[in-house]
Enzyme design. Structure first.
Site, PDB file in Angstrom:
ATOM      1  N   ALA A  13     -35.125   9.209  46.868  1.00 44.22           N
ATOM      2  CA  ALA A  13     -36.170   9.253  47.897  1.00 44.22           C
ATOM      3  C   ALA A  13     -36.174  10.597  48.604  1.00 44.22           C
ATOM      4  CB  ALA A  13     -35.962   8.119  48.883  1.00 44.22           C
ATOM      5  N   GLY A  15     -37.707  14.714  48.371  1.00 42.07           N
ATOM      6  CA  GLY A  15     -39.088  15.194  48.255  1.00 42.07           C
ATOM      7  C   GLY A  15     -39.708  14.882  46.902  1.00 42.07           C
ATOM      8  N   PHE A 116     -39.096  36.163  52.447  1.00 40.03           N
ATOM      9  CA  PHE A 116     -37.960  35.478  51.842  1.00 40.03           C
ATOM     10  C   PHE A 116     -37.483  36.304  50.662  1.00 40.03           C
ATOM     11  CE2 PHE A 116     -35.760  31.404  51.916  1.00 40.03           C
ATOM     12  CZ  PHE A 116     -36.067  30.966  53.188  1.00 40.03           C
ATOM     13  N   ASP A 217     -25.356  11.908  39.956  1.00 38.35           N
ATOM     14  CA  ASP A 217     -25.164  10.627  39.267  1.00 38.35           C
ATOM     15  C   ASP A 217     -26.059  10.462  38.039  1.00 38.35           C
ATOM     16  OD1 ASP A 217     -23.983  10.544  41.717  1.00 38.35           O
ATOM     17  OD2 ASP A 217     -24.920   8.689  42.383  1.00 38.35           O
ATOM     18  N   GLN A 236     -26.592  28.206  41.134  1.00 36.76           N
ATOM     19  CA  GLN A 236     -26.800  29.261  42.128  1.00 36.76           C
ATOM     20  C   GLN A 236     -25.844  29.189  43.316  1.00 36.76           C
ATOM     21  OE1 GLN A 236     -30.443  29.387  44.927  1.00 36.76           O
ATOM     22  NE2 GLN A 236     -30.726  31.093  43.535  1.00 36.76           N
ATOM     23  N   HIS A 238     -25.555  30.534  47.045  1.00 33.19           N
ATOM     24  CA  HIS A 238     -26.347  31.146  48.119  1.00 33.19           C
ATOM     25  C   HIS A 238     -25.431  32.103  48.871  1.00 33.19           C
ATOM     26  CE1 HIS A 238     -28.668  31.564  51.766  1.00 33.19           C
ATOM     27  NE2 HIS A 238     -29.657  30.862  51.241  1.00 33.19           N
ATOM     28  N   LEU A 248     -25.073  25.826  55.171  1.00 28.94           N
ATOM     29  CA  LEU A 248     -26.010  26.903  54.868  1.00 28.94           C
ATOM     30  C   LEU A 248     -26.574  27.581  56.102  1.00 28.94           C
ATOM     31  CD1 LEU A 248     -27.341  28.035  52.240  1.00 28.94           C
ATOM     32  CD2 LEU A 248     -29.385  26.853  53.018  1.00 28.94           C
ATOM     33  N   GLU A 251     -31.809  31.613  54.199  1.00 28.34           N
ATOM     34  CA  GLU A 251     -32.289  32.968  53.967  1.00 28.34           C
ATOM     35  C   GLU A 251     -33.320  33.367  55.016  1.00 28.34           C
ATOM     36  OE1 GLU A 251     -32.401  33.583  49.667  1.00 28.34           O
ATOM     37  OE2 GLU A 251     -34.419  34.321  50.050  1.00 28.34           O
ATOM     38  N   ARG A 282     -30.840  35.980  45.166  1.00 33.14           N
ATOM     39  CA  ARG A 282     -29.552  35.450  45.618  1.00 33.14           C
ATOM     40  C   ARG A 282     -28.390  35.810  44.709  1.00 33.14           C
ATOM     41  NH1 ARG A 282     -31.872  29.583  47.524  1.00 33.14           N
ATOM     42  NH2 ARG A 282     -32.915  30.454  49.343  1.00 33.14           N
ATOM     43  N   HIS A 348     -25.006  26.151  45.835  1.00 35.56           N
ATOM     44  CA  HIS A 348     -26.237  25.744  46.502  1.00 35.56           C
ATOM     45  C   HIS A 348     -27.211  24.979  45.627  1.00 35.56           C
ATOM     46  CE1 HIS A 348     -29.288  25.915  49.524  1.00 35.56           C
ATOM     47  NE2 HIS A 348     -30.102  26.632  48.778  1.00 35.56           N
ATOM     48  N   ARG A 390     -32.888  30.778  40.919  1.00 41.21           N
ATOM     49  CA  ARG A 390     -34.073  30.344  41.664  1.00 41.21           C
ATOM     50  C   ARG A 390     -34.330  31.235  42.873  1.00 41.21           C
ATOM     51  NH1 ARG A 390     -34.910  27.357  46.288  1.00 41.21           N
ATOM     52  NH2 ARG A 390     -32.822  26.453  46.490  1.00 41.21           N
TER      53      ARG A 390
HETATM   54  C1  LIG Z   1     -28.926  23.131  53.147  1.00 46.09           C
HETATM   55  C2  LIG Z   1     -30.031  23.336  52.157  1.00 46.09           C
HETATM   56  C3  LIG Z   1     -31.147  24.094  52.501  1.00 46.09           C
HETATM   57  C4  LIG Z   1     -32.191  24.283  51.584  1.00 46.09           C
HETATM   58  N1  LIG Z   1     -33.271  25.028  51.959  1.00 46.09           N
HETATM   59  C5  LIG Z   1     -34.316  25.173  51.087  1.00 46.09           C
HETATM   60  C6  LIG Z   1     -35.500  25.869  51.471  1.00 46.09           C
HETATM   61  O1  LIG Z   1     -35.644  26.332  52.598  1.00 46.09           O
HETATM   62  N2  LIG Z   1     -36.494  26.004  50.558  1.00 46.09           N
HETATM   63  C7  LIG Z   1     -36.396  25.490  49.302  1.00 46.09           C
HETATM   64  O2  LIG Z   1     -37.338  25.637  48.527  1.00 46.09           O
HETATM   65  N3  LIG Z   1     -35.283  24.803  48.921  1.00 46.09           N
HETATM   66  C8  LIG Z   1     -34.260  24.625  49.780  1.00 46.09           C
HETATM   67  N4  LIG Z   1     -33.140  23.925  49.381  1.00 46.09           N
HETATM   68  C9  LIG Z   1     -33.143  23.235  48.090  1.00 46.09           C
HETATM   69  C10 LIG Z   1     -34.000  21.989  48.182  1.00 46.09           C
HETATM   70  O3  LIG Z   1     -33.949  21.449  49.476  1.00 46.09           O
HETATM   71  C11 LIG Z   1     -33.552  20.911  47.196  1.00 46.09           C
HETATM   72  O4  LIG Z   1     -33.396  21.473  45.924  1.00 46.09           O
HETATM   73  C12 LIG Z   1     -34.594  19.817  47.123  1.00 46.09           C
HETATM   74  O5  LIG Z   1     -34.924  19.353  48.406  1.00 46.09           O
HETATM   75  C13 LIG Z   1     -34.133  18.678  46.249  1.00 46.09           C
HETATM   76  O6  LIG Z   1     -35.049  17.619  46.371  1.00 46.09           O
HETATM   77  P1  LIG Z   1     -34.940  16.356  45.443  1.00 46.09           P
HETATM   78  O7  LIG Z   1     -36.067  15.447  45.811  1.00 46.09           O
HETATM   79  O8  LIG Z   1     -34.825  16.776  44.034  1.00 46.09           O
HETATM   80  O9  LIG Z   1     -33.533  15.677  45.827  1.00 46.09           O
HETATM   81  P2  LIG Z   1     -32.883  15.211  47.222  1.00 46.09           P
HETATM   82  O10 LIG Z   1     -33.715  15.518  48.387  1.00 46.09           O
HETATM   83  O11 LIG Z   1     -31.486  15.678  47.207  1.00 46.09           O
HETATM   84  O12 LIG Z   1     -32.883  13.628  47.085  1.00 46.09           O
HETATM   85  C14 LIG Z   1     -32.061  12.957  46.160  1.00 46.09           C
HETATM   86  C15 LIG Z   1     -32.288  11.476  46.308  1.00 46.09           C
HETATM   87  O13 LIG Z   1     -31.641  10.798  45.237  1.00 46.09           O
HETATM   88  C16 LIG Z   1     -30.982   9.668  45.732  1.00 46.09           C
HETATM   89  N5  LIG Z   1     -29.896   9.362  44.804  1.00 46.09           N
HETATM   90  C17 LIG Z   1     -28.970  10.198  44.284  1.00 46.09           C
HETATM   91  N6  LIG Z   1     -28.155   9.539  43.439  1.00 46.09           N
HETATM   92  C18 LIG Z   1     -28.596   8.263  43.421  1.00 46.09           C
HETATM   93  C19 LIG Z   1     -28.172   7.096  42.752  1.00 46.09           C
HETATM   94  N7  LIG Z   1     -27.143   7.091  41.918  1.00 46.09           N
HETATM   95  N8  LIG Z   1     -28.845   5.947  43.000  1.00 46.09           N
HETATM   96  C20 LIG Z   1     -29.885   5.910  43.848  1.00 46.09           C
HETATM   97  N9  LIG Z   1     -30.333   6.996  44.509  1.00 46.09           N
HETATM   98  C21 LIG Z   1     -29.686   8.147  44.289  1.00 46.09           C
HETATM   99  C22 LIG Z   1     -30.549  10.049  47.129  1.00 46.09           C
HETATM  100  O14 LIG Z   1     -30.380   8.883  47.906  1.00 46.09           O
HETATM  101  C23 LIG Z   1     -31.748  10.871  47.593  1.00 46.09           C
HETATM  102  O15 LIG Z   1     -32.728  10.025  48.120  1.00 46.09           O
HETATM  103  C24 LIG Z   1     -32.098  23.713  50.295  1.00 46.09           C
HETATM  104  C25 LIG Z   1     -30.987  22.951  49.951  1.00 46.09           C
HETATM  105  C26 LIG Z   1     -29.956  22.784  50.858  1.00 46.09           C
HETATM  106  C27 LIG Z   1     -28.752  21.989  50.422  1.00 46.09           C
END
Ligand SMILES: Cc1cc2nc3c(=O)[nH]c(=O)nc-3n(C[C@H](O)[C@H](O)[C@H](O)COP(=O)(O)OP(=O)(O)OC[C@H]3O[C@@H](n4cnc5c(N)ncnc54)[C@H](O)[C@@H]3O)c2cc1C
Length: 575
Positions: A13, A15, A116, A217, A236, A238, A248, A251, A282, A348, A390
């Site tokens: 859940a 983005g 950026f 996972d 990557q 950072h 973090l 940037e 980076r 990161h 990235r």
């Molecule tokens: C501190 C930080 C700052 C960042 N800043 C930026 C930025 O400014 N700009 C940018 O472009 N990127 C940024 N990034 C990178 C970016 O935020 C992430 O790569 C991106 O948000 C990942 O989104 P996602 O939906 O793939 O996963 P996530 O948002 O990590 O969501 C993963 C989901 O999977 C679920 N999940 C995981 N394993 C299981 C399982 N076994 N069973 C059920 N559910 C599970 C979790 O509950 C969660 O809901 C940043 C990352 C970090 C760590």
């Protein structure tokens, strides 16, 4: 054992998962499973912003964004997918604005944008303001906005459901098995389509910006179920994590004018990247920091450098970087307006992951053959828009653009597809795995094994790598895996048994560590985030190709897939 049936299951859940759920739920009946409460997903931690060539502050074009992304990727990104990323980024941002996301604005009311790393105008001429942001809580706002929209669309949420297995039969995906955290019950979710959107796996490393839940996972589960993993050697670092903690410092801090300095107070990036300076990509900045540290120019000879925000003034620091200043005050007890901030590179972002096409369909070979019913999007996937490295702000674009495309493909797919029967006793393998862990009487502790793995990965598989070190890690991982068969968990109960889940997560991490190291050992060149000291040059003749790692009874086997090149041809990098 409980049984559920839905058109589509979305695992994760963050983005990517929420954007896909929103799109698919237009016509399909969708359930989202998440091991965390949705708005606690790591997307909520993204501070800096989301890149899109809106051209609100100065001239900008998606072609320039595409060039930067390809160049930043060290030419490993597939250019057809990068084109989609950069074109559709613009719409993705306006869409969020229309959903009500409170972006920062210019005085005349348009969306504000800031600089950026690696983002340039006119194909590398100089920096450009391309990142849209909501102070330094952009990801938090994205998550809240998408969650509200999903609730409005009637998406069904199963919060704190931990997915433990994928049901793949006759080459098609038919559902998942999940453990309900509150009760310890196993649930079977039967569906026509499953999307994996489980985010990254920074917990492979000791120093990381990633939340505790990011243990990869479903990347590991897909791998165990026969799906190859693409480009896992590219991880990557950072440049600016808080020293020793990895938390973090976005940037955005350098985007707003922050400067990196060594023990002599020197702005050392002048020597490494004379044009883009502190805002070079980076991989370059992280290597520069490591090089300074190695040459004894870390602060007091230690393994960190300083991030200097003191010249920006209280107004900029407090208004543009409120969360970051808060972290610095809370975790370091210093005032960033007056004092220098100790930083070091922090693990990161995973460029590699589950290979997909541009509609999020998981592909299983170099001919791009899809695995029917299985999709992936976001950080766990590799589509590949980031290639070997990235650019900042491009992950938030990735999760929105490809989350939406996957969601759209899913609703078309579930309209046509039949619900196929489940395999016999679908939960049996997981039930026996869970019992094995709970009944284990060995002496090993999960936390100790994890700590050893993280240290080893940090020391020998991070910013710099070389053959002997990588081989040592592989040997050590095998030993850790052996020891992990003898673990004992203290909690034998059913309700909220996080010890059990941590034991399972350790297994996933060990698998992903092994693929990462083996892929890094195989690639005898340096490109983007993968820097081999024994092969310091990029080698386009032999290595302009994607790695596909397969799990086989004889260990990991590799195949390779050509990079899609449309507009920009590899050349010597210059910044
Ligand atoms: C501190 C930080 C700052 C960042 N800043 C930026 C930025 O400014 N700009 C940018 O472009 N990127 C940024 N990034 C990178 C970016 O935020 C992430 O790569 C991106 O948000 C990942 O989104 P996602 O939906 O793939 O996963 P996530 O948002 O990590 O969501 C993963 C989901 O999977 C679920 N999940 C995981 N394993 C299981 C399982 N076994 N069973 C059920 N559910 C599970 C979790 O509950 C969660 O809901 C940043 C990352 C970090 C760590």
């Amino acid at each position: 054992m409980m049984y559920h049936r839905h058109d589509a299951i979305i695992v994760g859940a963050g983005g990517a998962g929420l954007r896909a759920a929103l799109e698919a739920s237009a016509t399909a009946e969708v359930a989202v499973l998440s091991k965390l409460y949705p708005t606690r997903s790591h997307t909520g931690a993204a501070q800096g912003g989301i890149g899109a060539a809106l051209g609100n502050m100065e001239e900008d074009r998606w072609e320039w964004h595409m060039f930067d992304t390809v160049k930043g990727s060290d030419y490993l990104a597939d250019q057809d997918t990068v084109e989609i990323l950069c074109r559709e980024a613009i719409e993705a941002v306006y869409e969020l604005e229309h959903m009500g996301l409170p972006f920062d604005r210019t005085p005349d009311g348009r969306l504000a944008q800031r600089r950026f790393g690696g983002h340039t105008r006119n194909f590398g001429e100089g920096p450009v303001q391309r990142s849209c942001y909501a102070a330094d809580r952009t990801g938090h706002m994205i998550l809240q906005t998408l969650y509200q929209q999903c609730i409005k669309n009637g998406v069904r949420f199963f919060d704190e459901f931990h997915v433990l297995d994928l049901l793949i039969e006759d080459g098609g995906c038919r559902g998942v098995v999940a453990l309900e955290l509150a009760t310890g019950d196993l649930h079977i979710f039967h569906a026509k389509a499953v999307l994996l959107a489980t985010g990254g796996f920074g917990r492979l490393f000791k120093i990381t910006s990633n939340a505790h839940a990011l243990t990869g996972d479903c990347v590991a589960i897909a791998f165990r179920r026969g799906v190859p993993l693409e480009d896992m050697e590219f991880y990557q670092f950072h440049p600016t994590g808080i020293y020793k903690m990895g938390i973090l410092i976005s940037e955005a801090a350098r985007g707003e004018g922050g400067i990196l300095r060594n023990r002599d107070g020197e702005r050392f990036m002048q020597r490494y990247a004379p044009t883009l300076l502190d805002l070079a990509p980076r991989d370059m900045v992280s290597r520069a920091i490591h090089a300074e540290i190695r040459e004894g120019r870390g602060i007091g000879g230690k393994d960190y450098v300083h991030l200097d925000l003191t010249h920006l003034g209280r107004d900029v620091v407090e208004k543009k970087l409120p969360e970051i200043s808060d972290f610095i005050r809370t975790y370091l007890g210093i005032d960033p307006v007056k004092e220098l901030v100790p930083v070091q590179p922090t693990a990161h972002y995973a460029m590699g992951g589950i290979p997909t096409d541009v509609d999020g369909r998981v592909i299983i070979d170099e001919q791009n053959t899809p695995l029917p019913g299985l999709y992936a999007a976001g950080e766990c996937a590799c589509v590949s828009v980031h290639g070997a490295n990235r650019l900042g702000t491009n992950s938030l674009v990735d999760i929105l653009v490809f989350g939406r495309r996957a969601g759209r493909h899913i609703w078309r797919f579930v309209r046509e597809a039949d619900l196929l029967p489940l395999p016999f006793e679908p939960e049996a393998p997981i039930r026996s795995e869970v019992s094995r862990i709970l009944e284990g009487t060995g002496r090993e502790s999960v936390a100790d094994l994890r700590r050893m793995m993280q240290q080893e990965m940090m020391d020998k598989t991070s910013v710099f790598r070389e053959k002997a070190g990588l081989q040592e890690v592989l040997d050590h991982l095998e030993e850790l895996r052996e020891r992990s068969r003898k673990i004992r968990v203290q909690d034998k109960g059913h309700s909220f048994n996080t010890a059990l889940l941590e034991a399972l997560e350790l297994g996933y991490l060990l698998d992903l560590a092994e693929v990462t190291v083996a892929s890094a050992l195989a690639r005898t060149e340096s490109r983007g985030a993968h820097y081999r000291e024994d092969y310091p040059k990029r080698d386009d003749v032999n290595w302009l190709k994607h790695t596909l790692a397969y799990r086989t009874p004889n260990g990991i086997e590799f195949r390779y897939k050509p990079v899609v090149i449309t507009r920009f041809h590899p050349e010597e990098r210059k910044y």
